[in-house]
Design a protein around this motif. Structure first.
Motif, PDB file in Angstrom:
ATOM      1  N   MET A 506     -32.593 115.897 105.289  1.00 11.99           N
ATOM      2  CA  MET A 506     -31.731 115.447 103.898  1.00 11.99           C
ATOM      3  C   MET A 506     -32.159 114.489 103.251  1.00 11.99           C
ATOM      4  O   MET A 506     -32.325 114.245 102.092  1.00 11.99           O
ATOM      5  N   LEU A 507     -31.796 113.401 103.923  1.00 10.45           N
ATOM      6  CA  LEU A 507     -31.781 112.043 103.611  1.00 10.45           C
ATOM      7  C   LEU A 507     -33.371 111.714 103.382  1.00 10.45           C
ATOM      8  O   LEU A 507     -33.625 111.075 102.262  1.00 10.45           O
ATOM      9  N   LEU A 509     -35.683 113.769 102.392  1.00 13.49           N
ATOM     10  CA  LEU A 509     -36.209 114.361 101.193  1.00 13.49           C
ATOM     11  C   LEU A 509     -35.780 113.541  99.803  1.00 13.49           C
ATOM     12  O   LEU A 509     -36.213 113.515  98.837  1.00 13.49           O
ATOM     13  N   LEU A 510     -34.334 113.242  99.911  1.00 15.02           N
ATOM     14  CA  LEU A 510     -33.532 112.698  99.049  1.00 15.02           C
ATOM     15  C   LEU A 510     -34.473 111.307  98.664  1.00 15.02           C
ATOM     16  O   LEU A 510     -34.640 110.762  97.348  1.00 15.02           O
ATOM     17  N   VAL A 513     -37.377 111.848  96.642  1.00 14.34           N
ATOM     18  CA  VAL A 513     -37.295 111.932  95.286  1.00 14.34           C
ATOM     19  C   VAL A 513     -36.947 110.718  94.570  1.00 14.34           C
ATOM     20  O   VAL A 513     -37.706 110.560  93.496  1.00 14.34           O
ATOM     21  N   LEU A 514     -36.301 109.850  95.196  1.00 10.66           N
ATOM     22  CA  LEU A 514     -35.893 108.632  94.479  1.00 10.66           C
ATOM     23  C   LEU A 514     -37.051 107.693  94.441  1.00 10.66           C
ATOM     24  O   LEU A 514     -37.349 106.899  93.538  1.00 10.66           O
ATOM     25  N   PHE A 516     -40.287 108.699  94.390  1.00 11.91           N
ATOM     26  CA  PHE A 516     -41.193 109.107  93.154  1.00 11.91           C
ATOM     27  C   PHE A 516     -40.422 108.847  91.809  1.00 11.91           C
ATOM     28  O   PHE A 516     -41.293 108.368  90.885  1.00 11.91           O
ATOM     29  N   ALA A 517     -39.265 108.803  91.579  1.00 14.84           N
ATOM     30  CA  ALA A 517     -38.586 108.445  90.708  1.00 14.84           C
ATOM     31  C   ALA A 517     -38.814 107.064  90.013  1.00 14.84           C
ATOM     32  O   ALA A 517     -39.224 106.637  89.032  1.00 14.84           O
ATOM     33  N   LEU A 520     -42.315 106.606  88.805  1.00 17.10           N
ATOM     34  CA  LEU A 520     -42.493 107.257  87.603  1.00 17.10           C
ATOM     35  C   LEU A 520     -41.852 106.142  86.662  1.00 17.10           C
ATOM     36  O   LEU A 520     -42.417 105.804  85.730  1.00 17.10           O
ATOM     37  N   LEU A 521     -40.736 105.576  86.931  1.00 22.96           N
ATOM     38  CA  LEU A 521     -40.144 104.525  86.182  1.00 22.96           C
ATOM     39  C   LEU A 521     -40.967 103.408  86.061  1.00 22.96           C
ATOM     40  O   LEU A 521     -41.190 102.921  84.781  1.00 22.96           O
ATOM     41  N   LEU A 524     -44.046 104.708  83.753  1.00 26.13           N
ATOM     42  CA  LEU A 524     -43.389 104.580  82.285  1.00 26.13           C
ATOM     43  C   LEU A 524     -42.975 103.269  81.462  1.00 26.13           C
ATOM     44  O   LEU A 524     -43.332 102.931  80.346  1.00 26.13           O
ATOM     45  N   TYR A 528     -44.674 101.416  78.081  1.00 25.93           N
ATOM     46  CA  TYR A 528     -43.705 101.021  77.206  1.00 25.93           C
ATOM     47  C   TYR A 528     -44.089  99.507  76.622  1.00 25.93           C
ATOM     48  O   TYR A 528     -44.226  99.075  75.511  1.00 25.93           O
ATOM     49  N   ARG A 531     -47.140  99.118  74.981  1.00 26.38           N
ATOM     50  CA  ARG A 531     -47.002  99.492  73.217  1.00 26.38           C
ATOM     51  C   ARG A 531     -46.099  98.400  72.576  1.00 26.38           C
ATOM     52  O   ARG A 531     -46.785  97.795  71.483  1.00 26.38           O
TER      53      ARG A 531
END
Lengths: 603, 279
Positions: A506-507, A509-510, A513-514, A516-517, A520-521, A524, A528, A531
């Motif tokens: 579980m840890l 996988l979590l 996710v973090l 990859f987040a 992604l941040l 982005l 920005y 721009r």
């Protein structure tokens, strides 16, 4: 009328089809080969009612029936002899062990029975009629019962009997001609029975063809009175537990074919010179004696002279400082040695370095806490190693290089909770691994051990898998490891691979996710700020649009400069002077740029 | 126009997040995650995340009327200690019915779903807060996208774990007698008959909630795009008249300054005094 007969016939067929198939009883395990069945009922406590149901369910082609209470709990079965067993005409092996059977039936009719094992029951009497219906019986085990007096001729009908065990009863008197007529008898076990020597000697007259005789713990007051010369064909003799202080050398001379001798549980402190000379003893059991209690070697250098010794058991003596050189003449040919229970505590070179033919080593119950990274070089050739009853919790990672030739590995009764992947890789190459008696952790990681045990399921009785039980978690405490199928706390996606548990899965996988987040941040964020930079460039463009305004301002400064160089006049005149300046400006434009700049900056 | 589209997308994505979280909450507390049918016994077992239920089907002619009354429908909590005690008894039996009872406890995939559901709610609420504040602070739109992504990812992982575990066959299965032997067996009491298991409505509800969260993620991407690409992004929050004057103050043409005659004080610092009358 015909239709009624037809319906009756069909119903009869249906009933036959219902009756014919037999299913394995719930409390038993069944091995089915073609039409013959072998049934083992060792899972639960069995009483008379359950026993009757089991007998009713089993097919007529039953070959082997083994009923025994589970060894992991207190209690025993409670049965009485059920004559329904007579319908199994093909039954060959019957074991009713620890079932509190008070007596045998006089109506036993098992014409094919070859093995009858009734040890650990409450049988008090045996009569001739008990054995009348078993003409082919070869092995009879009545040990650990309450037999006291055996009447004459009780075994008369057992003409094919080869092995008889009456150990651990309360027999204090052997009737005359008890074993007369049993010409096939080869093995006789009378351990732990207070039988007078005179009666034993008389018994020898009837069964002079004995191959194996066991009189351990019989309180033989004088071993020297034993008439062993009446059984000259004896090959195995057990006289342990009779408080012997010396090896009975003279008595052994009358047994020229003796090859196995059990002298365990005596008080022997040393082996004198030529104690076994001119014998063919190849297997000697000297365990549970007082060897080594003195400081020097307990073996005379000629102790094992002129004997083909292959197996020597020195377990549970006082061999703290054992040296294989003590064995003298036996060093060359010894293939098996047992040093269990001697407080050795580790693995020393001196125990085995002179035993060139050694392939079997027993070091059980020696308080060994770990297997070192490097073992004595002699261990490389071991085929069998027994380190049970120690305090081991893990195997070293290089165990496969330390013991590459091991085929039998006994780690019973240690403190293993689980095996690592390297351990399992090693154990899966070992043919027989004894793992019972350890506090197994039956969570996710136990799957590897279960796979290992499933591969060897055919040997489950030899390897004692019934006693491989879980210690944790509490839900399955005391249950057999093999029976745990749906209780494993395994990771869902990865299973038992990579040593993951559910929490770590579980840890992970979590964390994925973090991560990859965060990625992604970052992406982005870069977009920005790019721009924002473009927008700033646009601002620079607006700055560029203001340049002409600045130049206009410069012109104003230029006018001021010209006024400065003119003659002074009253305040009323500046207006007029200013007008003149505007008129004079056109002719002075070409030379003006450098001067106005410096003046402007000067201001 | 981009401003209107931005606001529409933002509201829509927040609405989708709220809907997804509500569906997830309802599915978590339902026992209908997995349904195991026993047609012969006319009953079903409902396996949820927190409790398990035994439901008897109604029949026109009840076969065991007295037993049916005694064995009413009931739900057992997985946290009940008496249930754990019955599990130990079931383990010792080892038959089909006992094996089914072993599913009445916290299994690994139940824990997995609960674990990720907690993070789904946490990230979801954080995302709603960030999204609501993004009009006044454009970088929040980026955080909003990341937050919605984490919410949807956790919910989707929960579904993947449950479906994977549901379809996974037991690693070790005891040898069972063939069905036709069970049918013909004289011991009818011990036979369970065929067993069918299927996903319950709660699983589909949770999956639909995950789809809503993923849709919210897609909407949030477009929302951030419109906000960042808008030329008036920095003007969205400027509603004050004073702020407006401050921004437009310097848009006029430059001033042309005229100075008087320079006297002996010509080297004094040049001072500009802002006066509206000069415009």
């Amino acid at each position: 009328m015909i239709s009624y007969i037809l319906l009756l016939f069909l119903s009869f067929l249906v009933l036959c089809s219902i009756a014919l198939p037999s299913s394995c009883p719930n409390l038993c395990e069944c091995d089915q080969n073609d039409s013959s069945w072998s049934v083992y009922c060792r899972k639960a406590i069995i009483n008379d009612t359950i026993y009757a149901e089991i007998l009713n369910q089993l097919p007529l082609t039953l070959r082997s029936l083994h009923i025994q209470p589970p060894s992991n709990r207190i209690g025993s079965n409670k049965l009485r002899w059920n004559d329904n067993i007579n319908r199994f005409a093909q039954l060959r092996v019957l074991r009713l062990i620890n079932c509190q059977i008070p007596a045998m039936s006089r109506s036993i009719r098992l014409p094919s029975l070859e093995v009858l094992d009734l040890h650990s029951n409450n049988i008090e009497h045996a009569t001739m009629s008990n054995f009348g219906g078993m003409p082919k019986l070869r092995v009879l085990d009545l040990s650990s019962n309450h037999l006291n007096i055996l009447p004459t001729g009780v075994f008369t009908y057992l003409r094919a009997l080869r092995s008889l065990s009456l150990s651990n009863n309360t027999i204090s008197d052997l009737s005359t001609n008890l074993l007369r007529g049993l010409n096939s008898l080869r093995v006789l076990r009378l351990d732990r029975n207070p039988i007078p020597i005179e009666h034993i000697n008389e018994l020898f007259t009837d069964v002079s063809q004995l191959d194996e005789l066991y009189l351990n713990h019989c309180n033989l007051s004088s071993i020297y009175s034993l008439a062993l010369d009446r059984i000259p064909q004896l090959r195995q003799l057990g006289i342990g537990g009779n408080n012997l202080k010396m090896v009975p050398t003279k008595e052994l001379r009358s047994l020229p074919q003796l090859s196995v001798l059990d002298l365990s549980h005596n008080s022997i402190q040393e082996i004198t010179a030529c104690a076994f000379c001119n014998t063919n003893i190849s297997k000697l059991d000297l365990s549970h004696n007082l060897l080594g209690i003195s400081k020097d070697s307990p073996f005379n250098e000629d102790a094992f002279r002129t004997m083909p010794l292959r197996h020597l058991d020195l377990s549970f003596n006082h061999m703290n400082d054992f040296d294989s050189k003590w064995l003298g003449w036996a060093q060359e040919e010894l293939t098996s040695i047992a040093l269990s229970g001697n407080f050795l505590k580790n693995f020393e070179e001196s125990w085995t370095y002179t035993l060139k033919s050694l392939i079997h080593l027993e070091l059980a119950y020696n308080h060994i806490k770990f297997i070192p990274v490097q073992l004595p070089s002699r261990y490389y050739h071991l085929i069998s190693l027994n380190i049970s009853g120690n305090e081991l919790t893990y195997l070293p990672d290089n165990i496969n290089t330390l013991l590459p030739n091991v085929k039998t590995f006994d780690i019973t009764a240690n403190r293993f909770h689980t095996f690592s992947h390297t351990d399992l890789a090693f154990l899966n190459n070992v043919e027989q691994v004894y793992v019972d008696g350890n506090p197994w952790d039956c969570s996710c990681a136990i799957q590897g051990l279960q796979v290992h045990m499933r591969d060897r399921y055919a040997m489950r009785h030899i390897l004692n898998y019934d006693n491989v039980r879980c210690a944790t978690p509490s839900l399955v405490e005391g249950h057999s490891v093999l029976a745990i199928t749906d209780v494993n706390d395994c990771a869902v996606l990865f299973g038992a691979r990579y040593g993951l548990t559910q929490t770590s899965e579980m840890l992970i996988l979590l964390a994925g996710v973090l991560l990859f987040a965060a990625l992604l941040l970052m992406i982005l964020g870069c977009i920005y700020f790019l721009r924002e930079r473009q927008y700033k460039g646009s601002y620079v463009t607006r700055e560029h649009s203001r340049t002409p305004l600045t130049m206009a301002n410069t012109h104003s400064c230029s006018s001021s400069t010209n006024d400065t160089h003119g003659p002074l006049s009253p305040p009323f005149d500046p207006f007029l002077v200013s007008t003149e300046t505007f008129k004079a400006t056109p002719p002075l434009i070409p030379p003006a740029p450098p001067k106005p700049g410096s003046s402007y900056f000067g201001i | 126009m981009p401003l209107i589209m931005y606001k529409f997308l933002l509201v829509t994505s927040i609405f989708l997040i709220v809907s997804g979280l509500i569906l997830t909450a309802f599915s978590l507390f339902s026992p209908l995650w997995e349904v195991v049918d026993f047609p012969r016994s006319h009953l079903s077992h409902h396996h949820g995340l927190w409790w398990d239920c035994i439901v008897h089907h109604e029949t026109l002619i009840p076969l065991h009327e007295d037993q049916a009354e005694l064995r009413g429908d009931r739900c057992d909590s997985k946290m009940d200690s008496s249930v754990q005690a019955s599990l130990r008894v079931a383990l010792e039996k080892g038959d089909e019915e006992a094996r089914e009872l072993l599913l009445h406890r916290f299994l690994p995939h139940h824990k997995g779903v609960i674990f990720f559901a907690v993070f789904t709610f946490v990230f979801g609420l954080i995302s709603i807060l960030i999204g609501s504040c993004s009009p006044c602070f454009p970088p929040n739109a980026l955080l909003y996208v990341v937050g919605v992504f984490m919410t949807g990812a956790c919910s989707l992982l929960a579904d993947i774990i449950y479906i994977f575990a549901f379809n996974q066959k037991p690693i070790f299965t005891k040898e069972q007698s063939e069905p036709h032997q069970e049918v013909l067996s004289r011991r009818e009491r011990g036979s369970i008959g065929p067993i069918y298991k299927r996903l319950g409505i709660a699983t589909y509800m949770h999956m639909f909630g995950s789809m809503l969260l993923i849709a919210a993620f897609i909407f949030s991407i477009f929302c951030a795009y419109f906000l960042i690409t808008s030329k008036h992004a920095h003007d969205v929050c400027c509603t004050s008249r004073k702020e407006y004057r401050e921004q437009t103050k310097w848009k006029n043409n430059g001033l042309i300054l005229k100075t008087g005659r320079v006297n002996h004080q010509s080297h004094r610092p040049f001072v500009v005094i802002d006066d509206d009358s000069s415009m």
